[in-house]
Design an enzyme around this catalytic site. Structure first.
Site, mmCIF file in Angstrom:
data_model
loop_
_atom_site.group_PDB
_atom_site.id
_atom_site.type_symbol
_atom_site.label_atom_id
_atom_site.label_comp_id
_atom_site.label_asym_id
_atom_site.label_seq_id
_atom_site.Cartn_x
_atom_site.Cartn_y
_atom_site.Cartn_z
ATOM 1 N N PRO A 115 0.678 5.876 -0.180
ATOM 2 C CA PRO A 115 -0.195 6.996 0.193
ATOM 3 C C PRO A 115 -1.286 7.234 -0.859
ATOM 4 O O PRO A 115 -2.410 7.604 -0.539
ATOM 5 C CB PRO A 115 0.754 8.192 0.267
ATOM 6 C CG PRO A 115 2.105 7.606 0.492
ATOM 7 C CD PRO A 115 2.109 6.257 -0.154
ATOM 8 N N THR A 156 0.828 -1.211 0.000
ATOM 9 C CA THR A 156 0.000 0.000 0.000
ATOM 10 C C THR A 156 0.864 1.263 0.000
ATOM 11 O O THR A 156 1.913 1.310 0.634
ATOM 12 C CB THR A 156 -0.915 0.002 1.250
ATOM 13 O OG1 THR A 156 -1.631 -1.224 1.275
ATOM 14 C CG2 THR A 156 -1.886 1.163 1.232
ATOM 15 N N ILE A 198 2.191 -0.046 7.037
ATOM 16 C CA ILE A 198 2.825 -1.369 6.934
ATOM 17 C C ILE A 198 2.990 -2.026 8.319
ATOM 18 O O ILE A 198 3.702 -1.510 9.192
ATOM 19 C CB ILE A 198 4.180 -1.277 6.192
ATOM 20 C CG1 ILE A 198 3.984 -0.535 4.851
ATOM 21 C CG2 ILE A 198 4.763 -2.668 5.960
ATOM 22 C CD1 ILE A 198 2.927 -1.114 3.921
ATOM 23 N N THR A 199 2.334 -3.176 8.470
ATOM 24 C CA THR A 199 2.315 -3.905 9.742
ATOM 25 C C THR A 199 3.670 -4.552 10.023
ATOM 26 O O THR A 199 4.307 -5.087 9.106
ATOM 27 C CB THR A 199 1.213 -4.993 9.683
ATOM 28 O OG1 THR A 199 -0.020 -4.378 9.340
ATOM 29 C CG2 THR A 199 1.055 -5.703 11.019
ATOM 30 N N GLU A 258 -6.123 -6.012 3.864
ATOM 31 C CA GLU A 258 -5.953 -7.099 2.889
ATOM 32 C C GLU A 258 -7.145 -7.176 1.916
ATOM 33 O O GLU A 258 -7.625 -8.254 1.583
ATOM 34 C CB GLU A 258 -5.669 -8.434 3.599
ATOM 35 C CG GLU A 258 -4.348 -8.349 4.356
ATOM 36 C CD GLU A 258 -3.689 -9.664 4.724
ATOM 37 O OE1 GLU A 258 -3.901 -10.650 4.012
ATOM 38 O OE2 GLU A 258 -2.949 -9.668 5.710
ATOM 39 N N THR A 304 -10.506 -4.356 0.807
ATOM 40 C CA THR A 304 -11.742 -3.866 1.426
ATOM 41 C C THR A 304 -12.915 -4.780 1.050
ATOM 42 O O THR A 304 -12.809 -5.621 0.148
ATOM 43 C CB THR A 304 -12.064 -2.441 0.930
ATOM 44 O OG1 THR A 304 -12.287 -2.507 -0.492
ATOM 45 C CG2 THR A 304 -10.937 -1.465 1.220
ATOM 46 N N GLU A 341 -15.467 -3.913 -0.528
ATOM 47 C CA GLU A 341 -15.818 -3.634 -1.928
ATOM 48 C C GLU A 341 -14.917 -4.456 -2.862
ATOM 49 O O GLU A 341 -15.389 -5.000 -3.868
ATOM 50 C CB GLU A 341 -15.666 -2.136 -2.231
ATOM 51 C CG GLU A 341 -16.688 -1.234 -1.558
ATOM 52 C CD GLU A 341 -16.404 -0.989 -0.079
ATOM 53 O OE1 GLU A 341 -15.296 -1.320 0.394
ATOM 54 O OE2 GLU A 341 -17.304 -0.487 0.615
ATOM 55 N N GLY A 346 -24.101 -2.492 27.604
ATOM 56 C CA GLY A 346 -24.570 -1.160 27.995
ATOM 57 C C GLY A 346 -23.399 -0.194 28.124
ATOM 58 O O GLY A 346 -22.451 -0.239 27.338
HETATM 59 C C1 FAD Z 1 -3.803 -1.042 10.475
HETATM 60 C C2 FAD Z 1 -3.502 -1.319 9.040
HETATM 61 C C3 FAD Z 1 -2.524 -2.242 8.704
HETATM 62 C C4 FAD Z 1 -2.195 -2.456 7.353
HETATM 63 N N1 FAD Z 1 -1.156 -3.299 7.035
HETATM 64 C C5 FAD Z 1 -0.708 -3.346 5.745
HETATM 65 C C6 FAD Z 1 0.484 -4.057 5.400
HETATM 66 O O1 FAD Z 1 1.117 -4.704 6.257
HETATM 67 N N2 FAD Z 1 0.927 -4.010 4.110
HETATM 68 C C7 FAD Z 1 0.256 -3.310 3.143
HETATM 69 O O2 FAD Z 1 0.708 -3.293 2.007
HETATM 70 N N3 FAD Z 1 -0.898 -2.646 3.428
HETATM 71 C C8 FAD Z 1 -1.382 -2.631 4.711
HETATM 72 N N4 FAD Z 1 -2.527 -1.937 5.022
HETATM 73 C C9 FAD Z 1 -3.232 -1.241 3.967
HETATM 74 C C10 FAD Z 1 -4.586 -1.833 3.599
HETATM 75 O O3 FAD Z 1 -4.415 -3.064 2.942
HETATM 76 C C11 FAD Z 1 -5.308 -0.782 2.754
HETATM 77 O O4 FAD Z 1 -5.699 0.259 3.632
HETATM 78 C C12 FAD Z 1 -6.517 -1.322 2.011
HETATM 79 O O5 FAD Z 1 -6.129 -2.239 1.014
HETATM 80 C C13 FAD Z 1 -7.336 -0.191 1.342
HETATM 81 O O6 FAD Z 1 -6.523 0.665 0.637
HETATM 82 P P1 FAD Z 1 -6.658 2.270 0.884
HETATM 83 O O7 FAD Z 1 -6.594 2.481 2.355
HETATM 84 O O8 FAD Z 1 -5.664 2.955 0.057
HETATM 85 O O9 FAD Z 1 -8.114 2.626 0.422
HETATM 86 P P2 FAD Z 1 -8.528 3.018 -1.090
HETATM 87 O O10 FAD Z 1 -8.009 2.008 -2.024
HETATM 88 O O11 FAD Z 1 -8.182 4.445 -1.313
HETATM 89 O O12 FAD Z 1 -10.105 2.873 -1.015
HETATM 90 C C14 FAD Z 1 -10.952 3.875 -0.433
HETATM 91 C C15 FAD Z 1 -12.394 3.396 -0.569
HETATM 92 O O13 FAD Z 1 -12.741 3.290 -1.968
HETATM 93 C C16 FAD Z 1 -13.210 1.975 -2.244
HETATM 94 N N5 FAD Z 1 -12.840 1.612 -3.613
HETATM 95 C C17 FAD Z 1 -11.608 1.660 -4.180
HETATM 96 N N6 FAD Z 1 -11.662 1.249 -5.455
HETATM 97 C C18 FAD Z 1 -12.961 0.893 -5.694
HETATM 98 C C19 FAD Z 1 -13.666 0.379 -6.834
HETATM 99 N N7 FAD Z 1 -13.047 0.109 -7.990
HETATM 100 N N8 FAD Z 1 -14.997 0.122 -6.708
HETATM 101 C C20 FAD Z 1 -15.629 0.359 -5.545
HETATM 102 N N9 FAD Z 1 -15.016 0.868 -4.430
HETATM 103 C C21 FAD Z 1 -13.706 1.112 -4.510
HETATM 104 C C22 FAD Z 1 -12.556 1.094 -1.191
HETATM 105 O O14 FAD Z 1 -13.256 -0.135 -1.026
HETATM 106 C C23 FAD Z 1 -12.627 2.002 0.019
HETATM 107 O O15 FAD Z 1 -13.917 1.935 0.589
HETATM 108 C C24 FAD Z 1 -2.896 -1.768 6.348
HETATM 109 C C25 FAD Z 1 -3.911 -0.857 6.694
HETATM 110 C C26 FAD Z 1 -4.192 -0.608 8.010
HETATM 111 C C27 FAD Z 1 -5.229 0.435 8.343
#
Ligand code: FAD
Length: 385
Positions: free
Chosen positions: A129, A127, A158-159, A367, A369, A371, A343
């Site tokens: 920004p 992932t 990144i975990t 891993e 969403t 969606e 409660g």
């Molecule tokens: C605590 C934590 C630990 C994590 N650990 C790791 C890790 O170890 N390594 C790593 O690589 N990542 C890690 N992540 C990242 C995680 O996998 C991502 O946050 C997740 O995949 C979503 O990506 P994003 O946050 O960029 O959301 P975005 O991709 O920006 O999505 C935002 C919203 O838009 C929706 N969306 C996006 N595209 C579409 C589409 N085509 N159709 C419909 N809806 C859509 C999504 O479902 C979501 O609701 C971690 C995240 C957190 C919060």
């Protein structure tokens, strides 16, 4: 593979992790959580139990078990606490597994023994920004220069990437362009301490507060060409495979949290009195708990099914996505209902259900969403990408 058909090895493992979680994790984890501190001693004990080596062969320091064993351990840990469960899940499924599945013999020999023993933790940086769901849009680059990869970019959330025992991160990066103009994505292993690789901000999170999550920054970070994991240009395919498996693990973790909500609610429904009776006397509470139990049951069967298909070498992409979708929904719904059963105390940090509530949301995001899971299921049904 239904619950009553667990093999002796699987049943023994489940019982051992259940006892460990109840006696060693539950009494102390709330304090780590409130301080946002990483529980090194608990993680070390998990290492000594062999949990980080569960699905790996003994020649790599593993326990010679399978991925389902890992899932059972995750379920039992998350029944008590999700921070320790995600530390194990990410350490195995995202840290060690890419090296085991796609690494060279040298990479396996150099890194797996410490990762599978839990002495060291690995991380997986996908992932960025700019986005996680659209992982093909990676902006991090790696160019070959004088026998070295020169990496530039930033990875988000990144975990396990910033602990004292973190030893490496595998990152995806654009290493060139394909003939059709699409980016060529590869995976590259970056040991901790490599100049140009720094751990950026440690996030302030809603939940998983005793787990480690950081931003990673790569500025002209140079690693040997031999740190490429698997074939050049196969990085995208590799992480799709890793995430397919990881979804079953996250489903198991979600089932554990949802089960913990049932455990706590049943106990409290006996203890708490209102209007002259234990609240468990009232059907409103009974029905809530019955629905919670039904959700856990369905979600557990879904992840058992996905895991058994994977272990049988059958296609499991759709079933893994279904399991993750159902189980994360169950975790969210059960966390909401359990805090309602409690409660006002449900809103206090003295009881685990408040922690479950804060930990449940990320399960619908990490891993892939919900969606993204629906997109995968629809594609598997032949609907257009
Ligand atoms: C605590 C934590 C630990 C994590 N650990 C790791 C890790 O170890 N390594 C790593 O690589 N990542 C890690 N992540 C990242 C995680 O996998 C991502 O946050 C997740 O995949 C979503 O990506 P994003 O946050 O960029 O959301 P975005 O991709 O920006 O999505 C935002 C919203 O838009 C929706 N969306 C996006 N595209 C579409 C589409 N085509 N159709 C419909 N809806 C859509 C999504 O479902 C979501 O609701 C971690 C995240 C957190 C919060």
């Amino acid at each position: 593979m239904s619950r009553h058909e667990l093999s002796t090895e699987h049943a023994d493992l489940r019982a051992a992790v259940e006892e460990f979680a109840r006696t060693e994790v539950a009494p102390v984890i709330g304090d780590f959580y409130e301080r946002g501190a990483f529980p090194y001693e608990i993680v070390a004990k998990m290492g000594r139990m062999g949990l980080f080596g569960l699905p790996f062969p003994e020649e790599h320091g593993g326990m010679g078990g399978d991925y389902f064993a890992l899932c059972l351990a995750l379920e039992e840990l998350a029944r008590v606490d999700s921070s320790v469960a995600i530390t194990l899940e990410a350490g195995v499924s995202l840290g060690a597994m890419p090296i085991y599945r796609f690494g060279t013999d040298e990479q396996r020999k150099a890194h797996l023994p410490r990762l599978t023993s839990g002495e060291a933790l690995g991380a997986f940086g996908l992932t960025e920004p700019g986005g996680g769901s659209d992982a093909g849009a990676t902006r991090t680059t790696a160019r070959l220069e004088g026998g070295e990869w020169v990496i530039n970019g930033t990875k988000s959330f990144i975990t396990n990437s910033g602990t004292d025992i973190t030893s490496l991160v595998t990152v995806t990066a654009v290493t060139g362009r394909r003939e059709d103009g699409r980016p060529e994505i590869s995976s590259i292993l970056v040991p901790k301490g490599t100049p140009g690789f720094s751990v950026g901000q440690k996030y302030s999170k809603v939940g998983w507060n005793a787990s480690d999550t950081n931003e990673l920054v790569f500025e002209d970070c140079r690693v040997p060409e031999a740190n490429l994991v698997g074939e050049r240009g196969r990085g995208y395919a590799q992480f799709l495979r890793i995430l397919d498996e990881g979804r079953i693990a996250i489903a198991a973790l979600s089932v554990g949290l949802a089960q913990g909500c049932v455990d706590e609610s049943v106990r409290y429904a006996h203890e708490r009195h209102a209007f002259g009776h234990p609240i468990g006397h009232y059907q409103a509470i009974q029905f809530k708990i019955a629905e919670m139990e039904s959700r856990v049951h369905g979600a557990r069967l879904a992840y058992y099914d996905a895991a058994s298909r994977m272990l049988a070498g059958e296609p499991f992409k759709k079933e893994a996505a279904i399991a993750k979708l159902l189980a994360s929904n169950a975790a969210m719904d059960n966390a909401r209902d359990a805090t309602q059963v409690f409660g006002g105390y449900g809103f206090m940090n003295d009881y685990p259900v408040g922690r479950f509530y804060r930990d449940a949301k990320i399960l619908e995001v990490g891993e892939g969403t919900s969606e993204v899971q629906k997109m995968l299921i629809a594609r598997e049904l032949g609907l257009p990408a």
